[in-house]
Design a protein around this motif. Structure first.
Motif, short mmCIF file in Angstrom:
data_model
loop_
_atom_site.label_atom_id
_atom_site.label_comp_id
_atom_site.label_asym_id
_atom_site.label_seq_id
_atom_site.Cartn_x
_atom_site.Cartn_y
_atom_site.Cartn_z
N CYS A 133 0.83 -1.06 0.71
CA CYS A 133 -0.02 0.11 0.36
C CYS A 133 0.72 1.73 -0.01
O CYS A 133 2.15 1.36 0.48
CB CYS A 133 -1.06 0.30 0.97
N GLN A 134 0.35 2.60 0.06
CA GLN A 134 0.53 3.91 -0.57
C GLN A 134 2.10 4.15 0.95
O GLN A 134 2.75 5.22 1.49
CB GLN A 134 -0.13 4.57 -0.48
N ASP A 135 0.83 3.66 2.14
CA ASP A 135 2.20 3.66 3.57
C ASP A 135 3.30 2.75 4.11
O ASP A 135 3.48 2.51 5.15
CB ASP A 135 0.39 2.85 4.74
N GLN A 137 3.06 -0.60 3.99
CA GLN A 137 2.23 -1.81 4.40
C GLN A 137 2.02 -2.87 3.70
O GLN A 137 1.09 -2.63 2.82
CB GLN A 137 0.89 -1.52 5.50
N CYS A 208 -0.48 0.24 -3.67
CA CYS A 208 0.81 0.76 -4.57
C CYS A 208 1.60 0.05 -5.96
O CYS A 208 1.98 0.29 -7.05
CB CYS A 208 1.97 1.47 -3.67
#
Length: 435
Positions: A133-135, A137, A208
């Protein structure tokens, strides 16, 4: 639930359960709707009499159980075991193949697939995707293209004059699905295509990049009742999703008075040795937590029984000589008790006797299968689970034609009749020895 409704819901389940991951997701949804509470392995369980619970592992195996009115070690556990996986074609890690202006994907053969029926089918693709993900994770999600996006054309008979007499399938070169025509200079990246599908199905995740995947091709033809009297059901993945659905319905419709469990393991078709397979610790870990200590586990094992449910070979009218003359199960002739002296099946006279009594109480006929002495015998999760748990076990199944084909055939009465017996097994009052 009557037979018509059973088969209607079975067809819906088969259509939704395109991979083991999707099968478990569908079962989890049905269990949640029926009031079962989801458990996880990393916390203490608060299991209470009359409670209904389930847990999953690897998103592809599931255990559901009902805690009866009596203490589990004292009463024992009535268990049904099946598997969620079926032979198929799985996408390779670096699958892109560009040949003769066409885009193809390299595949691995999963399990003992009958390969010839995969030709000239409308294929789709489904499974589990790992992504970042963008974060930063790592997450996983299920995808299913649903539409027909691929096919594996046969070689025309004009170019293969021996096709009807001696065709062999090379699993490396002959079964490479075609997905698209390429424009001049065009290069396709499968992970980019998969990313677009992931975003479409799961817009809530800020994906992502796609990291990896477990994806398999499947036939888009819907399950259906066929025959002049609609006495047969034709579908992909009958082996062994028919058993998963049958066990699930029996558990959902059981009385709840007896402690009862359903386990659907992944990876049976490739030997069951995995964290989520029958050769792994899933079932024993659940039973140990319910027992509490070694003494209680020994009592639980002594008073429990497992019915391993996996489709059986129906006698084929065009190849009747492939069966032992006294052991040729018929479609719609009732569930089949599987027996093998070399313990490829876990059945013994006690467990088969109990099953025959349960079937007679439901007025359901029972058949038996013993493989010819001059042919190899398949196996199931039955002997594996019995060896791991020390619990007496029976191997049974619904008679099936075309097993391990992309489309299989079973009797429309057999799943329904087996569900009735399994419901009786889950619900019959008193100890198993009194049945």
């Amino acid at each position: 639930m009557n037979q018509h409704e059973f088969n209607r819901q079975l067809c819906h389940f088969l259509a939704a359960a395109t991979t083991p991951f999707h099968a478990v997701a569908e079962m989890a949804q049905r269990l949640t709707a029926a009031g079962f509470v989801r458990l996880t392995d990393d916390v203490e369980w608060d299991v209470r009499a009359g409670g209904k619970y389930f847990l999953t592992r690897n998103d592809s195996s599931i255990v559901a159980f009902v805690s009866g009115q009596e203490d589990v070690p004292n009463a024992g556990m009535r268990m049904v075991g099946t598997h969620t996986d079926s032979p198929c074609l799985m996408v390779k890690t670096t699958p892109e193949i560009q040949s003769q202006g066409l885009f193809q994907l390299g595949v691995q053969v999963y399990g003992g697939a009958l390969l010839n029926p995969w030709f000239d089918r409308d294929l789709s693709l489904a499974g589990r995707v790992s992504f970042q993900c963008q974060d930063g994770q790592l997450r996983v999600a299920l995808v299913d293209f649903r539409d027909a996006i691929a096919t594996i054309p046969s070689l025309a008979i004009h170019l293969d004059r021996g096709a009807n007499t001696k065709r062999e399938v090379n699993s490396q070169t002959d079964i490479v699905p075609i997905l698209s025509r390429l424009s001049e200079g065009e290069v396709l990246d499968f992970r980019a295509l998969l990313y677009a599908r992931l975003v479409l199905e799961h817009p809530q995740w800020e994906a992502c990049q796609v990291l990896d995947y477990e994806l398999s091709f499947y036939d888009t033809q819907a399950p259906s009742l066929i025959g002049l009297r609609q006495e047969f059901i034709a579908s992909a993945r009958l082996d062994n999703l028919l058993s998963c659905f049958t066990g699930l319905q029996a558990l959902l419709e059981s009385s709840g008075a007896q402690s009862s469990l359903l386990i659907c393991n992944d990876h049976e078709e490739v030997g069951s040795i995995s964290a989520s397979g029958a050769g792994g610790p899933l079932l024993t870990s659940v039973l140990n937590r319910l027992a509490g200590n070694a003494t209680n586990y020994a009592a639980l094992a002594e008073r429990s029984m497992m019915i391993s449910v996996d489709n059986a070979h129906a006698i084929h009218p065009n190849f009747a000589d492939r069966h032992d003359q006294n052991h040729g199960p018929l479609l719609n002739g009732g569930p089949v008790i599987k027996v093998n002296a070399s313990q490829r099946y876990a059945t013994n006279s006690e467990t088969s006797g109990l099953f025959r009594i349960l079937a007679s109480l439901e007025a359901v006929p029972v058949q038996s299968f013993v493989v010819r002495n001059d042919m190899a015998c398949g196996s199931t999760i039955g002997p594996i689970s019995a060896g791991a748990t020390g619990i007496r076990t029976l191997d049974i199944g619904v008679p099936t034609l075309g097993m391990h084909s992309i489309r299989e055939l079973a009797g429309a009465e057999d799943g329904w009749n087996l569900a009735r017996i399994l419901r009786r097994f889950y619900s019959h009052p008193g100890p198993l020895s009194a049945i």
